[in-house]
Design a protein around this motif. Structure first.
Motif, PDB file in Angstrom:
ATOM      1  N   MET A  65       0.845  -1.192   0.000  1.00 56.07           N
ATOM      2  CA  MET A  65       0.000   0.000   0.000  1.00 56.07           C
ATOM      3  C   MET A  65       0.883   1.246   0.000  1.00 56.07           C
ATOM      4  SD  MET A  65      -2.923   1.158   2.760  1.00 56.07           S
ATOM      5  CE  MET A  65      -3.963  -0.239   2.397  1.00 56.07           C
ATOM      6  N   SER A  66       0.578   2.237  -0.856  1.00 55.44           N
ATOM      7  CA  SER A  66       1.385   3.433  -0.966  1.00 55.44           C
ATOM      8  C   SER A  66       1.224   4.310   0.258  1.00 55.44           C
ATOM      9  CB  SER A  66       0.976   4.214  -2.223  1.00 55.44           C
ATOM     10  OG  SER A  66      -0.338   4.703  -2.086  1.00 55.44           O
ATOM     11  N   ALA A  67       2.169   5.241   0.416  1.00 56.84           N
ATOM     12  CA  ALA A  67       2.101   6.165   1.545  1.00 56.84           C
ATOM     13  C   ALA A  67       0.839   7.017   1.473  1.00 56.84           C
ATOM     14  CB  ALA A  67       3.344   7.056   1.554  1.00 56.84           C
ATOM     15  N   ALA A  68       0.479   7.430   0.235  1.00 58.78           N
ATOM     16  CA  ALA A  68      -0.741   8.237   0.073  1.00 58.78           C
ATOM     17  C   ALA A  68      -1.970   7.446   0.487  1.00 58.78           C
ATOM     18  CB  ALA A  68      -0.867   8.692  -1.386  1.00 58.78           C
ATOM     19  N   ARG A  69      -2.007   6.152   0.127  1.00 54.95           N
ATOM     20  CA  ARG A  69      -3.146   5.323   0.509  1.00 54.95           C
ATOM     21  C   ARG A  69      -3.202   5.146   2.022  1.00 54.95           C
ATOM     22  NH1 ARG A  69      -6.051   5.329  -2.589  1.00 54.95           N
ATOM     23  NH2 ARG A  69      -5.252   4.107  -4.272  1.00 54.95           N
ATOM     24  N   ASN A  70      -2.035   4.974   2.640  1.00 53.51           N
ATOM     25  CA  ASN A  70      -1.975   4.879   4.103  1.00 53.51           C
ATOM     26  C   ASN A  70      -2.496   6.149   4.756  1.00 53.51           C
ATOM     27  OD1 ASN A  70      -1.048   2.295   4.898  1.00 53.51           O
ATOM     28  ND2 ASN A  70       1.012   2.804   4.182  1.00 53.51           N
ATOM     29  N   ASP A  71      -2.088   7.292   4.215  1.00 56.08           N
ATOM     30  CA  ASP A  71      -2.538   8.570   4.774  1.00 56.08           C
ATOM     31  C   ASP A  71      -4.049   8.727   4.653  1.00 56.08           C
ATOM     32  OD1 ASP A  71       0.065   9.193   5.366  1.00 56.08           O
ATOM     33  OD2 ASP A  71       0.381  10.455   3.601  1.00 56.08           O
ATOM     34  N   LEU A  72      -4.599   8.305   3.509  1.00 56.48           N
ATOM     35  CA  LEU A  72      -6.037   8.411   3.301  1.00 56.48           C
ATOM     36  C   LEU A  72      -6.788   7.498   4.266  1.00 56.48           C
ATOM     37  CD1 LEU A  72      -8.214   9.736   1.522  1.00 56.48           C
ATOM     38  CD2 LEU A  72      -8.037   7.759  -0.013  1.00 56.48           C
ATOM     39  N   GLU A  73      -6.281   6.294   4.452  1.00 54.35           N
ATOM     40  CA  GLU A  73      -6.916   5.358   5.385  1.00 54.35           C
ATOM     41  C   GLU A  73      -6.861   5.891   6.807  1.00 54.35           C
ATOM     42  OE1 GLU A  73      -6.621   0.654   6.753  1.00 54.35           O
ATOM     43  OE2 GLU A  73      -5.425   1.402   5.073  1.00 54.35           O
ATOM     44  N   ASP A  74      -5.720   6.446   7.191  1.00 51.45           N
ATOM     45  CA  ASP A  74      -5.587   7.017   8.542  1.00 51.45           C
ATOM     46  C   ASP A  74      -6.544   8.190   8.735  1.00 51.45           C
ATOM     47  OD1 ASP A  74      -3.637   5.174   9.120  1.00 51.45           O
ATOM     48  OD2 ASP A  74      -1.956   6.537   8.755  1.00 51.45           O
ATOM     49  N   LEU A  75      -6.671   9.024   7.697  1.00 47.26           N
ATOM     50  CA  LEU A  75      -7.585  10.164   7.777  1.00 47.26           C
ATOM     51  C   LEU A  75      -9.021   9.689   7.943  1.00 47.26           C
ATOM     52  CD1 LEU A  75      -8.225  13.185   7.532  1.00 47.26           C
ATOM     53  CD2 LEU A  75      -8.235  12.903   5.039  1.00 47.26           C
ATOM     54  N   ALA A  76      -9.400   8.679   7.175  1.00 48.85           N
ATOM     55  CA  ALA A  76     -10.756   8.150   7.262  1.00 48.85           C
ATOM     56  C   ALA A  76     -11.031   7.570   8.646  1.00 48.85           C
ATOM     57  CB  ALA A  76     -10.970   7.079   6.189  1.00 48.85           C
ATOM     58  N   GLU A  77     -10.087   6.816   9.177  1.00 47.57           N
ATOM     59  CA  GLU A  77     -10.253   6.234  10.509  1.00 47.57           C
ATOM     60  C   GLU A  77     -10.448   7.328  11.555  1.00 47.57           C
ATOM     61  OE1 GLU A  77     -10.240   3.070  11.724  1.00 47.57           O
ATOM     62  OE2 GLU A  77     -10.172   2.151   9.734  1.00 47.57           O
ATOM     63  N   SER A  78      -9.667   8.397  11.427  1.00 47.44           N
ATOM     64  CA  SER A  78      -9.755   9.491  12.389  1.00 47.44           C
ATOM     65  C   SER A  78     -11.082  10.230  12.282  1.00 47.44           C
ATOM     66  CB  SER A  78      -8.598  10.466  12.163  1.00 47.44           C
ATOM     67  OG  SER A  78      -8.737  11.618  12.958  1.00 47.44           O
ATOM     68  N   VAL A  79     -11.474  10.548  11.061  1.00 44.85           N
ATOM     69  CA  VAL A  79     -12.692  11.344  10.847  1.00 44.85           C
ATOM     70  C   VAL A  79     -13.934  10.573  11.276  1.00 44.85           C
ATOM     71  CG1 VAL A  79     -14.182  12.337   9.080  1.00 44.85           C
ATOM     72  CG2 VAL A  79     -11.723  12.788   9.028  1.00 44.85           C
ATOM     73  N   PHE A  80     -14.054   9.337  10.819  1.00 39.53           N
ATOM     74  CA  PHE A  80     -15.269   8.570  11.115  1.00 39.53           C
ATOM     75  C   PHE A  80     -15.263   7.983  12.519  1.00 39.53           C
ATOM     76  CE2 PHE A  80     -15.127   8.267   6.402  1.00 39.53           C
ATOM     77  CZ  PHE A  80     -16.318   8.941   6.153  1.00 39.53           C
ATOM     78  N   GLY A  81     -14.081   7.627  13.000  1.00 42.46           N
ATOM     79  CA  GLY A  81     -14.003   7.058  14.345  1.00 42.46           C
ATOM     80  C   GLY A  81     -14.460   8.027  15.418  1.00 42.46           C
ATOM     81  N   ASP A  82     -14.176   9.285  15.229  1.00 40.59           N
ATOM     82  CA  ASP A  82     -14.590  10.305  16.203  1.00 40.59           C
ATOM     83  C   ASP A  82     -16.084  10.599  16.129  1.00 40.59           C
ATOM     84  OD1 ASP A  82     -11.994  10.525  17.045  1.00 40.59           O
ATOM     85  OD2 ASP A  82     -11.544  12.326  15.873  1.00 40.59           O
ATOM     86  N   ALA A  83     -16.746  10.146  15.054  1.00 38.39           N
ATOM     87  CA  ALA A  83     -18.150  10.501  14.849  1.00 38.39           C
ATOM     88  C   ALA A  83     -19.105   9.360  15.168  1.00 38.39           C
ATOM     89  CB  ALA A  83     -18.358  10.943  13.399  1.00 38.39           C
ATOM     90  N   TRP A  84     -18.593   8.249  15.669  1.00 37.20           N
ATOM     91  CA  TRP A  84     -19.454   7.100  15.982  1.00 37.20           C
ATOM     92  C   TRP A  84     -20.533   7.536  16.966  1.00 37.20           C
ATOM     93  CZ3 TRP A  84     -19.778   2.003  14.452  1.00 37.20           C
ATOM     94  CH2 TRP A  84     -20.537   1.150  15.268  1.00 37.20           C
TER      95      TRP A  84
END
Length: 341
Positions: free
Chosen positions: A1-20
């Motif tokens: 997985m590319s660094a950009a893909r890792n960054d996008l996945e981390d961003l998604a986890e952060s954004v949605f995880g805080d909104a549960w």
């Protein structure tokens, strides 16, 4: 997985995880964050107010949205409404959008004339800043505030409203190529499949966690062979759903959405099948507590049951797959499946 893909996945986890959360209305705070981070219109061109991302990027975001039961119209705004407006050469307005086929809408031949009719089961209709309607080759942007709204919900209590318009002039109107009419249901099915894959992943994670924590007869129930077998089955279903939906997104990005219709049909069907199996096993592992309204498991399992019926059922997509196989014939079946000449 590319660094950009890792960054996008981390961003998604952060954004949605805080909104549960356990609400049912549009999560306005989460939507504001999605707008700020550029995720709300990820795949739209920058000239149309988007982030210029790919369908593969969108797959990461939608799987995460499904995993955290996000109460936002991401598929509707990005993959459908925004795409339709951009395809018709119309400006994409700010705010959450929704899209629907206008089979029962009376659309005059002349642009700018009033439209009348009823739009049924509009996703997030009461919360949308605009409703984009695809009626044949016409694309209309309607203001939901000008409609009589009859609120409805799906099994997950997500808004699925009825909007009745009586002599309403569209905010904007345009035309699209006939290919758009073919692509629209495929985009909707792809987005729903990715959400299903995410929700199934979440249900499995909850079941595994509960099985390791729940002690019965002096040991965690995860050590019982019957539980292990069921969790292994659920794990296989989740892996198949994620693989099928991600592969469909990759092919759609590489070859075009219409050209990837076989993969998208297979993905929606496979994710729907996995949804039923994973939801059943997750509730069996949790026992009675998993059926209570207070337990978070319902947030993902009700979505699994609701989403498998939306944007085409397994039976409907399997019919399309069967028709393609019959059309290909004995000599064409293997090339059809493998994508080779």
């Amino acid at each position: 997985m590319s660094a950009a893909r890792n960054d996008l996945e981390d961003l998604a986890e952060s954004v949605f995880g805080d909104a549960w959360g356990t609400g049912t209305a549009l999560d306005s705070a989460l939507w504001a964050t999605l707008e700020e981070t550029g995720l709300a219109r990820l795949t739209l061109p920058e000239a149309a107010g988007g982030s210029g991302g790919t369908l593969v990027d969108a797959a990461e975001i939608l799987i995460a949205a499904g995993r955290f039961a996000a109460r936002v119209p991401l598929v509707e705004t990005d993959l459908l409404a925004g795409w339709l407006l951009q395809a018709a050469g119309l400006e994409v307005p700010a705010g959450p959008l929704t899209a629907v086929l206008g089979a029962e809408l009376k659309v005059p031949a002349v642009s700018g004339e009033p439209v009348s009719g009823t739009l049924r089961r509009v996703p997030w209709g009461r919360s949308a800043a605009g409703v984009v309607v695809l009626a044949g080759e016409r694309v209309l942007l309607l203001d939901p505030a000008s409609a009589q709204v009859t609120e409805g919900v799906n099994l997950a209590e997500e808004p699925r409203d009825e909007l009745a318009f009586a002599g309403v002039v569209p905010l904007a109107a345009g035309t699209v190529p006939s290919r758009v009419q073919i692509e629209y249901p495929l985009r909707a099915a792809l987005g729903r499949a990715l959400l299903l894959a995410g929700a199934a992943s979440s249900a499995l994670a909850m079941a595994v966690r509960y099985a390791t924590e729940r002690v019965q007869f002096g040991r965690p129930i995860a050590r019982l062979q019957a539980i292990q077998q069921q969790l292994a089955l659920a794990g296989a279903e989740v892996a198949a759903a994620v693989a099928a939906s991600q592969a469909a997104a990759l092919l759609a990005q590489r070859d075009g959405v219409v050209e990837a219709s076989l993969a998208i049909a297979a993905a929606k069907s496979r994710c729907g099948e996995a949804a039923g199996v994973v939801a059943r096993i997750a509730h069996q592992v949790h026992g009675a507590i998993g059926f209570t309204r207070e337990h978070d498991l319902r947030l993902v399992t009700t979505r699994l049951w609701a989403w498998r019926e939306e944007d085409g059922t397994e039976a409907q997509w399997n019919d399309r797959l069967g028709a393609r196989a019959l059309e290909a014939g004995p000599d064409g079946l293997w090339p059809l499946l493998t994508g080779t000449p």
